[in-house]
Motif scaffolding. Sequence first.
Motif, PDB file in Angstrom:
ATOM      1  N   HIS A  58       0.834  -1.207   0.000  1.00 36.96           N
ATOM      2  CA  HIS A  58       0.000   0.000   0.000  1.00 36.96           C
ATOM      3  C   HIS A  58       0.864   1.250   0.000  1.00 36.96           C
ATOM      4  CE1 HIS A  58       0.792   0.562   4.358  1.00 36.96           C
ATOM      5  NE2 HIS A  58       0.841  -0.762   4.344  1.00 36.96           N
ATOM      6  N   GLN A  59       0.259   2.354  -0.394  1.00 35.85           N
ATOM      7  CA  GLN A  59       0.954   3.640  -0.382  1.00 35.85           C
ATOM      8  C   GLN A  59       0.329   4.606   0.614  1.00 35.85           C
ATOM      9  OE1 GLN A  59       0.863   4.319  -4.734  1.00 35.85           O
ATOM     10  NE2 GLN A  59       3.093   4.216  -4.606  1.00 35.85           N
ATOM     11  N   HIS A  60      -0.769   4.214   1.213  1.00 31.32           N
ATOM     12  CA  HIS A  60      -1.446   5.005   2.232  1.00 31.32           C
ATOM     13  C   HIS A  60      -1.609   4.117   3.451  1.00 31.32           C
ATOM     14  CE1 HIS A  60      -2.315   6.747  -1.627  1.00 31.32           C
ATOM     15  NE2 HIS A  60      -2.722   7.858  -1.062  1.00 31.32           N
ATOM     16  N   GLU A  61      -1.990   4.696   4.558  1.00 31.82           N
ATOM     17  CA  GLU A  61      -2.144   3.906   5.774  1.00 31.82           C
ATOM     18  C   GLU A  61      -3.324   2.947   5.654  1.00 31.82           C
ATOM     19  OE1 GLU A  61      -2.703   4.742  10.516  1.00 31.82           O
ATOM     20  OE2 GLU A  61      -1.550   6.172   9.312  1.00 31.82           O
ATOM     21  N   VAL A  62      -3.097   1.700   6.049  1.00 32.09           N
ATOM     22  CA  VAL A  62      -4.173   0.706   6.062  1.00 32.09           C
ATOM     23  C   VAL A  62      -4.177   0.015   7.421  1.00 32.09           C
ATOM     24  CG1 VAL A  62      -4.105   0.299   3.570  1.00 32.09           C
ATOM     25  CG2 VAL A  62      -2.755  -1.143   5.070  1.00 32.09           C
ATOM     26  N   LYS A  63      -5.333  -0.508   7.780  1.00 31.49           N
ATOM     27  CA  LYS A  63      -5.477  -1.222   9.053  1.00 31.49           C
ATOM     28  C   LYS A  63      -5.690  -2.693   8.772  1.00 31.49           C
ATOM     29  CE  LYS A  63      -7.031   2.810  11.426  1.00 31.49           C
ATOM     30  NZ  LYS A  63      -7.915   3.504  12.280  1.00 31.49           N
ATOM     31  N   LEU A  64      -4.683  -3.294   8.194  1.00 35.39           N
ATOM     32  CA  LEU A  64      -4.751  -4.701   7.838  1.00 35.39           C
ATOM     33  C   LEU A  64      -3.354  -5.273   7.979  1.00 35.39           C
ATOM     34  CD1 LEU A  64      -6.491  -7.003   6.655  1.00 35.39           C
ATOM     35  CD2 LEU A  64      -5.900  -6.163   4.379  1.00 35.39           C
ATOM     36  N   GLY A  65      -3.213  -6.287   8.798  1.00 37.40           N
ATOM     37  CA  GLY A  65      -1.900  -6.875   9.019  1.00 37.40           C
ATOM     38  C   GLY A  65      -1.029  -6.020   9.930  1.00 37.40           C
ATOM     39  N   GLU A  90     -11.364 -13.438   8.595  1.00 31.61           N
ATOM     40  CA  GLU A  90     -11.944 -12.820   9.799  1.00 31.61           C
ATOM     41  C   GLU A  90     -12.501 -11.431   9.506  1.00 31.61           C
ATOM     42  OE1 GLU A  90      -9.948 -10.933  13.716  1.00 31.61           O
ATOM     43  OE2 GLU A  90      -9.452 -13.044  13.376  1.00 31.61           O
ATOM     44  N   LYS A  91     -11.796 -10.655   8.662  1.00 34.75           N
ATOM     45  CA  LYS A  91     -12.224  -9.291   8.354  1.00 34.75           C
ATOM     46  C   LYS A  91     -13.192  -9.233   7.180  1.00 34.75           C
ATOM     47  CE  LYS A  91      -8.630  -6.813  10.623  1.00 34.75           C
ATOM     48  NZ  LYS A  91      -7.851  -5.606  10.671  1.00 34.75           N
ATOM     49  N   GLY A  92     -13.513 -10.391   6.596  1.00 37.24           N
ATOM     50  CA  GLY A  92     -14.495 -10.434   5.523  1.00 37.24           C
ATOM     51  C   GLY A  92     -13.975 -10.033   4.154  1.00 37.24           C
ATOM     52  N   ILE A  93     -12.680  -9.905   4.008  1.00 38.84           N
ATOM     53  CA  ILE A  93     -12.111  -9.569   2.699  1.00 38.84           C
ATOM     54  C   ILE A  93     -12.205 -10.788   1.785  1.00 38.84           C
ATOM     55  CG2 ILE A  93     -10.015  -8.839   1.475  1.00 38.84           C
ATOM     56  CD1 ILE A  93      -9.267  -7.400   4.181  1.00 38.84           C
ATOM     57  N   ILE A  94     -11.935 -11.955   2.362  1.00 37.75           N
ATOM     58  CA  ILE A  94     -12.184 -13.223   1.683  1.00 37.75           C
ATOM     59  C   ILE A  94     -13.338 -13.867   2.429  1.00 37.75           C
ATOM     60  CG2 ILE A  94     -11.280 -15.524   1.148  1.00 37.75           C
ATOM     61  CD1 ILE A  94      -8.477 -14.279   1.028  1.00 37.75           C
ATOM     62  N   HIS A  95     -14.429 -14.118   1.732  1.00 39.14           N
ATOM     63  CA  HIS A  95     -15.590 -14.720   2.379  1.00 39.14           C
ATOM     64  C   HIS A  95     -15.295 -16.176   2.741  1.00 39.14           C
ATOM     65  CE1 HIS A  95     -18.142 -11.272   1.740  1.00 39.14           C
ATOM     66  NE2 HIS A  95     -17.601 -11.169   0.532  1.00 39.14           N
TER      67      HIS A  95
END
Length: 131
Positions: A58-65, A90-95
């Motif tokens: 990523h190039q911006h802040e993300v709340k993943l990992g 768990e976060k629903g990104i992959i169902h």
Amino acid sequence: MDLQDLLNQDNESTVPGQKESPLKSLEADLRFYSDSIREVAVEIMLEGISACPIFVAHQHEVKLGEPILDKNELNTSWSVNASTLEEFVEKGIIHQNKKDRFEKSYKNAHEFMCLFVIVPEGANFVFYPYK
């Protein structure tokens, strides 16, 4: 999907006013980051945390990992966070009902890094070979 599939690889000159794909800078950063990402992937697997490490580019802040490579500290264009298939479910990104399909398409983690690449237009999974 491979990173090359997302890059503009048709050696034609760029259309005036068209920005170069940010994925070109990602490819350069991945060559630089390759050994570090592989080390983290092996650690995730050896510690039994997950058989499917996923790295969030990523190039911006993300709340993943968890952040492992910071573009500001390393003077690069992309930051990388370490995550797992389990966190993505768990976060629903992959169902949950797509988890098995994802695992079947997941490439050998000792040879390829699994990236979740986030760009302004969206996000996608890419498998990129270690150098």
